[in-house]
Design an enzyme around this catalytic site. Structure first.
Site, PDB file in Angstrom:
ATOM      1  N   SER A  14     -47.393  51.098  59.342  1.00 11.63           N
ATOM      2  CA  SER A  14     -47.935  51.758  58.139  1.00 11.63           C
ATOM      3  C   SER A  14     -47.956  53.276  58.280  1.00 11.63           C
ATOM      4  O   SER A  14     -47.535  54.003  57.366  1.00 11.63           O
ATOM      5  CB  SER A  14     -49.364  51.285  57.882  1.00 11.63           C
ATOM      6  N   CYS A  42     -49.591  45.623  60.543  1.00  9.16           N
ATOM      7  CA  CYS A  42     -50.218  45.271  59.265  1.00  9.16           C
ATOM      8  C   CYS A  42     -49.374  44.290  58.469  1.00  9.16           C
ATOM      9  O   CYS A  42     -49.862  43.254  58.017  1.00  9.16           O
ATOM     10  CB  CYS A  42     -50.470  46.535  58.451  1.00  9.16           C
ATOM     11  N   CYS A  47     -52.774  42.367  58.866  1.00 12.41           N
ATOM     12  CA  CYS A  47     -53.491  42.295  57.582  1.00 12.41           C
ATOM     13  C   CYS A  47     -52.828  41.374  56.556  1.00 12.41           C
ATOM     14  O   CYS A  47     -53.506  40.558  55.933  1.00 12.41           O
ATOM     15  CB  CYS A  47     -53.595  43.675  56.947  1.00 12.41           C
ATOM     16  N   LYS A  50     -52.458  37.633  57.599  1.00 14.49           N
ATOM     17  CA  LYS A  50     -53.862  37.183  57.749  1.00 14.49           C
ATOM     18  C   LYS A  50     -54.484  36.901  56.380  1.00 14.49           C
ATOM     19  O   LYS A  50     -55.107  35.866  56.154  1.00 14.49           O
ATOM     20  CB  LYS A  50     -54.643  38.259  58.523  1.00 14.49           C
ATOM     21  N   ALA A 114     -37.364  53.463  71.457  1.00 16.07           N
ATOM     22  CA  ALA A 114     -37.222  54.888  71.759  1.00 16.07           C
ATOM     23  C   ALA A 114     -38.117  55.280  72.928  1.00 16.07           C
ATOM     24  O   ALA A 114     -39.247  54.808  73.032  1.00 16.07           O
ATOM     25  CB  ALA A 114     -37.601  55.709  70.526  1.00 16.07           C
ATOM     26  N   GLY A 175     -65.839  38.140  69.534  1.00 15.50           N
ATOM     27  CA  GLY A 175     -66.758  38.161  68.395  1.00 15.50           C
ATOM     28  C   GLY A 175     -66.467  39.299  67.441  1.00 15.50           C
ATOM     29  O   GLY A 175     -67.315  39.665  66.627  1.00 15.50           O
ATOM     30  N   TYR A 177     -63.633  41.506  64.715  1.00 20.81           N
ATOM     31  CA  TYR A 177     -62.971  41.238  63.434  1.00 20.81           C
ATOM     32  C   TYR A 177     -62.038  40.020  63.559  1.00 20.81           C
ATOM     33  O   TYR A 177     -62.081  39.097  62.784  1.00 20.81           O
ATOM     34  CB  TYR A 177     -62.041  42.399  63.067  1.00 20.81           C
ATOM     35  N   GLU A 181     -62.573  36.415  61.868  1.00 19.54           N
ATOM     36  CA  GLU A 181     -61.716  36.094  60.714  1.00 19.54           C
ATOM     37  C   GLU A 181     -60.918  34.814  60.974  1.00 19.54           C
ATOM     38  O   GLU A 181     -60.855  33.926  60.119  1.00 19.54           O
ATOM     39  CB  GLU A 181     -60.758  37.259  60.426  1.00 19.54           C
ATOM     40  N   ARG A 198     -69.424  36.590  74.026  1.00 21.13           N
ATOM     41  CA  ARG A 198     -70.214  36.886  75.228  1.00 21.13           C
ATOM     42  C   ARG A 198     -71.539  37.573  74.928  1.00 21.13           C
ATOM     43  O   ARG A 198     -72.465  37.529  75.733  1.00 21.13           O
ATOM     44  CB  ARG A 198     -69.397  37.736  76.196  1.00 21.13           C
ATOM     45  N   ARG A 204     -70.370  43.028  66.703  1.00 20.03           N
ATOM     46  CA  ARG A 204     -71.152  44.138  67.261  1.00 20.03           C
ATOM     47  C   ARG A 204     -70.788  45.439  66.539  1.00 20.03           C
ATOM     48  O   ARG A 204     -69.616  45.692  66.250  1.00 20.03           O
ATOM     49  CB  ARG A 204     -70.848  44.273  68.765  1.00 20.03           C
ATOM     50  N   GLY A 284     -59.751  42.081  71.783  1.00 25.39           N
ATOM     51  CA  GLY A 284     -59.490  43.498  71.608  1.00 25.39           C
ATOM     52  C   GLY A 284     -58.009  43.829  71.623  1.00 25.39           C
ATOM     53  O   GLY A 284     -57.160  42.981  71.908  1.00 25.39           O
ATOM     54  N   ASP A 325     -53.051  53.490  65.359  1.00 24.25           N
ATOM     55  CA  ASP A 325     -53.781  52.772  66.408  1.00 24.25           C
ATOM     56  C   ASP A 325     -53.503  53.299  67.812  1.00 24.25           C
ATOM     57  O   ASP A 325     -54.330  53.120  68.707  1.00 24.25           O
ATOM     58  CB  ASP A 325     -53.437  51.267  66.372  1.00 24.25           C
ATOM     59  N   HIS A 457     -73.751  42.168  33.827  1.00 22.70           N
ATOM     60  CA  HIS A 457     -74.459  40.894  33.950  1.00 22.70           C
ATOM     61  C   HIS A 457     -73.637  39.745  33.366  1.00 22.70           C
ATOM     62  O   HIS A 457     -72.989  39.943  32.347  1.00 22.70           O
ATOM     63  CB  HIS A 457     -75.794  41.002  33.201  1.00 22.70           C
ATOM     64  N   GLU A 462     -74.642  43.298  40.440  1.00 15.64           N
ATOM     65  CA  GLU A 462     -75.631  44.016  39.630  1.00 15.64           C
ATOM     66  C   GLU A 462     -76.872  44.326  40.455  1.00 15.64           C
ATOM     67  O   GLU A 462     -77.619  45.260  40.167  1.00 15.64           O
ATOM     68  CB  GLU A 462     -75.995  43.240  38.363  1.00 15.64           C
TER      69      GLU A 462
HETATM   70  P1  NDP Z   1     -62.767  44.081  68.524  1.00 17.57           P
HETATM   71  O1  NDP Z   1     -62.884  45.213  69.474  1.00 17.57           O
HETATM   72  O2  NDP Z   1     -63.335  44.174  67.167  1.00 17.57           O
HETATM   73  O3  NDP Z   1     -63.373  42.767  69.198  1.00 17.57           O
HETATM   74  C1  NDP Z   1     -63.064  42.372  70.503  1.00 17.57           C
HETATM   75  C2  NDP Z   1     -64.024  41.267  70.874  1.00 17.57           C
HETATM   76  O4  NDP Z   1     -63.655  40.701  72.116  1.00 17.57           O
HETATM   77  C3  NDP Z   1     -65.449  41.763  71.020  1.00 17.57           C
HETATM   78  O5  NDP Z   1     -66.296  40.785  70.486  1.00 17.57           O
HETATM   79  C4  NDP Z   1     -65.603  41.890  72.522  1.00 17.57           C
HETATM   80  O6  NDP Z   1     -66.921  41.716  72.973  1.00 17.57           O
HETATM   81  C5  NDP Z   1     -64.766  40.730  72.992  1.00 17.57           C
HETATM   82  N1  NDP Z   1     -64.255  40.895  74.339  1.00 17.57           N
HETATM   83  C6  NDP Z   1     -63.601  41.957  74.869  1.00 17.57           C
HETATM   84  N2  NDP Z   1     -63.254  41.716  76.136  1.00 17.57           N
HETATM   85  C7  NDP Z   1     -63.695  40.470  76.428  1.00 17.57           C
HETATM   86  C8  NDP Z   1     -63.649  39.652  77.590  1.00 17.57           C
HETATM   87  N3  NDP Z   1     -63.078  40.082  78.713  1.00 17.57           N
HETATM   88  N4  NDP Z   1     -64.210  38.432  77.540  1.00 17.57           N
HETATM   89  C9  NDP Z   1     -64.797  37.998  76.407  1.00 17.57           C
HETATM   90  N5  NDP Z   1     -64.867  38.710  75.280  1.00 17.57           N
HETATM   91  C10 NDP Z   1     -64.320  39.945  75.293  1.00 17.57           C
HETATM   92  O7  NDP Z   1     -61.211  43.781  68.507  1.00 17.57           O
HETATM   93  P2  NDP Z   1     -60.316  42.892  67.558  1.00 17.57           P
HETATM   94  O8  NDP Z   1     -59.184  42.523  68.434  1.00 17.57           O
HETATM   95  O9  NDP Z   1     -61.087  41.830  66.883  1.00 17.57           O
HETATM   96  O10 NDP Z   1     -59.843  43.922  66.457  1.00 17.57           O
HETATM   97  C11 NDP Z   1     -59.251  45.174  66.833  1.00 17.57           C
HETATM   98  C12 NDP Z   1     -59.354  46.149  65.721  1.00 17.57           C
HETATM   99  O11 NDP Z   1     -58.431  45.807  64.711  1.00 17.57           O
HETATM  100  C13 NDP Z   1     -60.701  46.211  65.029  1.00 17.57           C
HETATM  101  O12 NDP Z   1     -61.568  47.079  65.691  1.00 17.57           O
HETATM  102  C14 NDP Z   1     -60.366  46.678  63.655  1.00 17.57           C
HETATM  103  O13 NDP Z   1     -60.417  48.080  63.616  1.00 17.57           O
HETATM  104  C15 NDP Z   1     -58.956  46.191  63.452  1.00 17.57           C
HETATM  105  N6  NDP Z   1     -58.948  45.041  62.531  1.00 17.57           N
HETATM  106  C16 NDP Z   1     -59.389  45.217  61.263  1.00 17.57           C
HETATM  107  C17 NDP Z   1     -59.419  44.166  60.383  1.00 17.57           C
HETATM  108  C18 NDP Z   1     -59.928  44.379  58.995  1.00 17.57           C
HETATM  109  O14 NDP Z   1     -59.993  45.511  58.562  1.00 17.57           O
HETATM  110  N7  NDP Z   1     -60.324  43.335  58.286  1.00 17.57           N
HETATM  111  C19 NDP Z   1     -58.983  42.833  60.773  1.00 17.57           C
HETATM  112  C20 NDP Z   1     -58.550  42.752  62.128  1.00 17.57           C
HETATM  113  C21 NDP Z   1     -58.542  43.822  62.968  1.00 17.57           C
HETATM  114  P3  NDP Z   1     -67.999  42.943  72.988  1.00 17.57           P
HETATM  115  O15 NDP Z   1     -68.479  43.092  71.580  1.00 17.57           O
HETATM  116  O16 NDP Z   1     -69.062  42.441  73.898  1.00 17.57           O
HETATM  117  O17 NDP Z   1     -67.278  44.120  73.507  1.00 17.57           O
END
Ligand code: NDP
Length: 474
Positions: A14, A42, A47, A50, A114, A175, A177, A181, A198, A204, A284, A325, A457, A462
């Site tokens: 993008s 994306c 996106c 998804k 590249a 836990g 996005y 999702e 975890r 978070r 992540g 990114d 309404h 609202e």
């Molecule tokens: P996130 O950083 O949002 O989530 C990663 C998750 O993995 C967290 O819950 C983290 O826990 C956990 N985690 C990390 N390492 C470990 C491990 N070793 N063991 C167990 N759990 C672990 O990353 P995502 O991959 O979900 O998304 C990346 C980014 O992509 C987002 O930040 C967002 O910006 C973008 N995105 C946006 C979307 C949208 O706009 N709808 C949709 C999808 C992605 P902890 O919280 O404890 O660190």
């Protein structure tokens, strides 16, 4: 010195595509290299597919709701192969659109990888080299697995779109996005979903009450969400079969050769020891910054692998910029696009422009969705005294069918000057709603401005203009 091109963009996602097109429109000679499919994360593995999967996953519940409204509706069986063929057809179409947009803008496309030979020379995997006055790195990021024995047995989000079949059961780790999702999507498609996070609560960084409600609703819809839980051991179910630690009565599902992989046996911190048809790590994403030759020419990369840039997206090397990114500022497509446009303004329109990272609205496409803009209650009360306006209710559409679905609408308001500092919405369609509220909050409107707006309404939203009294001050 005369260069082959004015701008060489590395990465056709993008951000890179928008920067290339806008720069070319100023008359600059632009080339772009992409070693995978045009459109990037994306469009190809993020996106867009998804969201198509979100739509697909909502019909089962939609059909059940329709029955409550008097229809003799049934969702029937979901056919993954029919859907995925259609989804892939749509992605092919969009990829072609991106190609056409670039071609139409006069950008030279290189379907090649590249790397940088020096600050002005790009070496392509095709064997060609191209010199450029300015280089823009827009290589995005990729999902990462945790550093854990046998982690390769688990899928990542890229693999989900390549599945040839739906697994019967899946364990999703994470836990954020992506984890949340896909837990909702796969649950909606009929997969038995278990999610381990975890920490104490998923999502978070989002507003505590909002993420609490999303988690409750996810469990209500059948997702086996385990908080404070992680994998301690994983291996192929076939290898684990003779192992004493794997109870003999647990059936091992049939293995397959597609992206779903083979069934996986896991042991978890909560005592679970069982086989899942598939495991997905949503733990992540990491920036695609290595292997490009960047460090050798002086571009600085931080500990998390992100390219360091200044407010104008310039790296430590004067003629090299980076957006999206790979810079790990805000990992969202519309942000990368804005960074690309700001780059063109700065470099090619003599109008130094910093991309604006303030008050960016976003949505998590869980079911229900979570829309957010501005500060959460937890963030705001660290900064100033606030009034919190909040309502939670059963929306008309599902209450009619005796469903337990709840909606949350929350405004965080500055006590001192009444500015609305943040808005949190948990509701069906929250992604659409938060876009509109984002305008009001970006404009710096006050709670009284919201109140002066007459309600539409009957709608859920609202409530955003009718909340009279704060539920608390903090
Ligand atoms: P996130 O950083 O949002 O989530 C990663 C998750 O993995 C967290 O819950 C983290 O826990 C956990 N985690 C990390 N390492 C470990 C491990 N070793 N063991 C167990 N759990 C672990 O990353 P995502 O991959 O979900 O998304 C990346 C980014 O992509 C987002 O930040 C967002 O910006 C973008 N995105 C946006 C979307 C949208 O706009 N709808 C949709 C999808 C992605 P902890 O919280 O404890 O660190």
């Amino acid at each position: 010195m005369a260069y082959d091109v004015d701008l060489f963009v590395i990465g056709g996602g993008s951000g890179g595509v928008r920067a290339a097109r806008t720069a070319a429109a100023t008359g600059a000679r632009v080339a772009l290299a992409e070693d995978s499919r045009m459109g990037g994360t994306c469009v190809i593995r993020g996106c867009v597919p998804k969201k198509l999967m979100v739509f697909a996953s909502e019909f089962r519940e939609g059909a059940a709701l329709a029955r409550e409204y008097g229809w003799s509706a049934s969702s029937g069986e979901f056919d993954w192969s029919r859907f995925s063929a259609r989804m892939n057809g749509e992605l092919d179409r969009l990829e072609q659109v991106y190609h056409n947009l670039l071609n139409g803008s006069g950008v030279t496309i290189h379907n090649a990888r590249a790397t940088l030979q020096d600050a002005h020379t790009v070496a392509l995997s095709s064997g060609e080299t191209v010199t450029a006055e300015t280089i823009l790195v827009a290589t995005g990021g990729r999902p990462v697995r945790p550093d854990q024995t046998n982690a390769h047995l688990g899928m990542v989000s890229d693999d989900i779109f390549q599945m040839e079949r739906l697994p019967k059961s899946i364990l999703i780790i994470g836990g954020g996005y992506i984890a949340s999702e896909f837990a909702c999507i796969l649950n909606g498609l009929g997969v038995e979903v278990t999610q381990y996070y975890r920490g104490a609560q998923i999502l978070r960084g989002f507003d505590d009450e909002a993420r609490g409600l999303v988690a409750e609703m996810m469990q209500e819809k059948g997702i086996n969400l385990h908080l404070g839980t992680n994998i301690v051991e994983m291996r192929s179910a076939a290898d684990a079969e003779g192992d004493m630690r794997m109870p003999a009565h647990i059936p091992v599902p049939q293995a397959s050769a597609d992206a779903v992989g083979k069934p996986v046996w896991i042991k978890a911190t909560n005592g679970d020891a069982r086989v899942f048809d598939a495991v997905m790590f949503a733990t992540g994403r990491a920036p695609n910054s290595h292997g490009l030759g960047l460090e050798d020419i002086g571009v600085k990369i931080n500990r998390r692998g992100a390219i360091e840039v200044d407010a104008y997206s310039k790296t430590a090397v004067d003629n090299i910029y980076a957006i999206g990114d790979v810079t790990d500022r805000i990992q969202l497509t519309p942000v990368a696009i804005r960074e690309g446009v700001a780059f063109t303004e700065t470099v090619y329109k003599n109008n130094p422009t910093k991309p604006d990272h303030e008050l960016v609205a976003s949505a998590v496409f869980t079911q229900p969705e979570l829309g957010t803009v501005g500060l959460t209650e937890e963030q705001a009360r660290e900064i100033e005294t606030i009034d919190v306006y909040c309502t939670s209710f059963r929306p008309m559409r599902t209450a009619f069918a005796d469903r337990p679905d709840r909606v949350l609408m929350k405004l965080i308001v500055s006590k001192e000057n009444r500015t609305v500092l943040g808005c949190q919405i948990v509701a069906e369609g929250a992604g659409e709603l938060i876009q509109m509220v984002g305008i009001a909050i970006k404009a710096g409107l006050t709670k009284e401005d919201f109140d002066r707006t007459v309600a539409v309404h009957p709608t859920m939203s609202e409530e955003l203009v009718t909340m009279q009294n704060p539920v608390r001050s903090a």
